[in-house]
Design an enzyme around this catalytic site. Structure first.
Site, mmCIF file in Angstrom:
data_model
loop_
_atom_site.group_PDB
_atom_site.id
_atom_site.type_symbol
_atom_site.label_atom_id
_atom_site.label_comp_id
_atom_site.label_asym_id
_atom_site.label_seq_id
_atom_site.Cartn_x
_atom_site.Cartn_y
_atom_site.Cartn_z
ATOM 1 C CE LYS A 247 39.184 -2.295 12.237
ATOM 2 N NZ LYS A 247 38.771 -1.419 13.344
ATOM 3 N NE ARG B 210 41.793 -5.217 17.736
ATOM 4 C CZ ARG B 210 40.599 -5.402 17.165
ATOM 5 N NH1 ARG B 210 40.475 -6.118 16.090
ATOM 6 N NH2 ARG B 210 39.549 -4.843 17.691
ATOM 7 N NE ARG C 281 30.084 -1.127 17.050
ATOM 8 C CZ ARG C 281 31.300 -1.475 16.635
ATOM 9 N NH1 ARG C 281 31.791 -0.997 15.510
ATOM 10 N NH2 ARG C 281 32.053 -2.263 17.366
ATOM 11 N NE ARG D 4 31.134 -5.650 19.459
ATOM 12 C CZ ARG D 4 32.171 -5.430 18.643
ATOM 13 N NH1 ARG D 4 31.986 -5.337 17.338
ATOM 14 N NH2 ARG D 4 33.386 -5.297 19.131
ATOM 15 N NE ARG E 207 36.185 -2.500 21.455
ATOM 16 C CZ ARG E 207 35.086 -2.240 20.750
ATOM 17 N NH1 ARG E 207 34.019 -1.736 21.339
ATOM 18 N NH2 ARG E 207 35.059 -2.474 19.474
#
Ligand code: AMP
Length: 219
Positions: A15, A90, A129, A162, A173
């Site tokens: 996204k 969300r 990532r 992160r 998550r």
């Protein structure tokens, strides 16, 4: 009338990457709730301190705090023609609050691209990532590596992993997404706004599909 696009999809669907590209093409500001929380963490604000524990655990920051933050952001001058929302809403409560906010601003959600990616692909993507310190540009160790390891191609700032991209938190998550966010797929489908896009394709193919599917926006 201001127009708002909501990008929907699980964490790791791409996204943020797509939002950065299409917000420029459409001339709409990119409003990412995760980026705003991270900015607050970096600047050690009260909001950042409040959000930190939830973010580190991979849980959602409470609705009232998140809604107030987005309300403030969407009320600013640069959003007067609308915005591209990434990471908000969300939860169903946030989605209803958004509809209320936009009605006050005389605008509405015009389209909801839903970038779908199977769960096992998400774990792999988020685990590899790396994010740039300065602007949040994202890379993947194997699928989208930077030209120089550890350095952002765009602004040369260092890349970091992160805290919430570490494996256990990634799984949490995804669980939170399935439980609390996925009901929004139906919420927007019922309103006839959902545009489903296969997020397993290459980044530029996803961008092309997204841009082709979005309604024309006159700014
Ligand atoms: P993201 O970068 O969108 O994955 O967001 C990172 C983290 O920020 C999430 O795991 C949540 O802890 C928090 N966050 C971002 N957006 C929201 C939201 N709309 N509601 C609640 N928490 C959020």
């Amino acid at each position: 009338m201001p127009v708002y696009i909501v990008l929907l999809g699980p964490p790791g669907a791409g996204k943020g990457t797509q939002a950065k590209i299409i917000s420029e093409t459409l001339g709409l500001p990119h409003v990412s709730s995760g980026d705003i929380f991270r900015e607050n963490l970096k600047n050690q604000t009260e909001l950042g301190a409040l959000a930190k524990g939830y973010m580190d655990r991979g849980e959602l920051v409470p609705d009232d705090v998140t809604i107030a933050m987005i309300h403030d952001r969407l009320s600013r001058e640069d959003c007067k023609k609308g915005a591209l929302l990434d990471g908000f809403p969300r939860t169903p409560v946030q989605a209803e609050a958004l509809d209320g906010m936009l009605a006050q601003l005389n605008g509405k959600v015009v389209a909801v691209p839903y970038i779908s990616v199977p769960e096992e692909v998400l774990v792999d993507r988020l685990g590899g990532r790396w994010t740039c310190r300065a602007e949040g540009h994202v890379y993947h160790e194997t699928h989208n590596p930077p030209k120089v390891p550890g350095v952002c191609d765009i602004d040369n700032s260092p890349l970091y992993q992160r805290e919430d991209d570490k494996t256990e938190t990634v799984k949490r998550r995804i669980g939170v997404y399935l439980e609390q966010t996925s009901p929004l797929i139906d919420y927007y489908r019922k309103q006839g706004k959902l545009i489903e896009i296969d997020g397993t394709q290459a980044i530029d193919q996803v961008t092309t599909k997204l841009l082709d599917a979005l309604p024309r926006i006159e700014n």
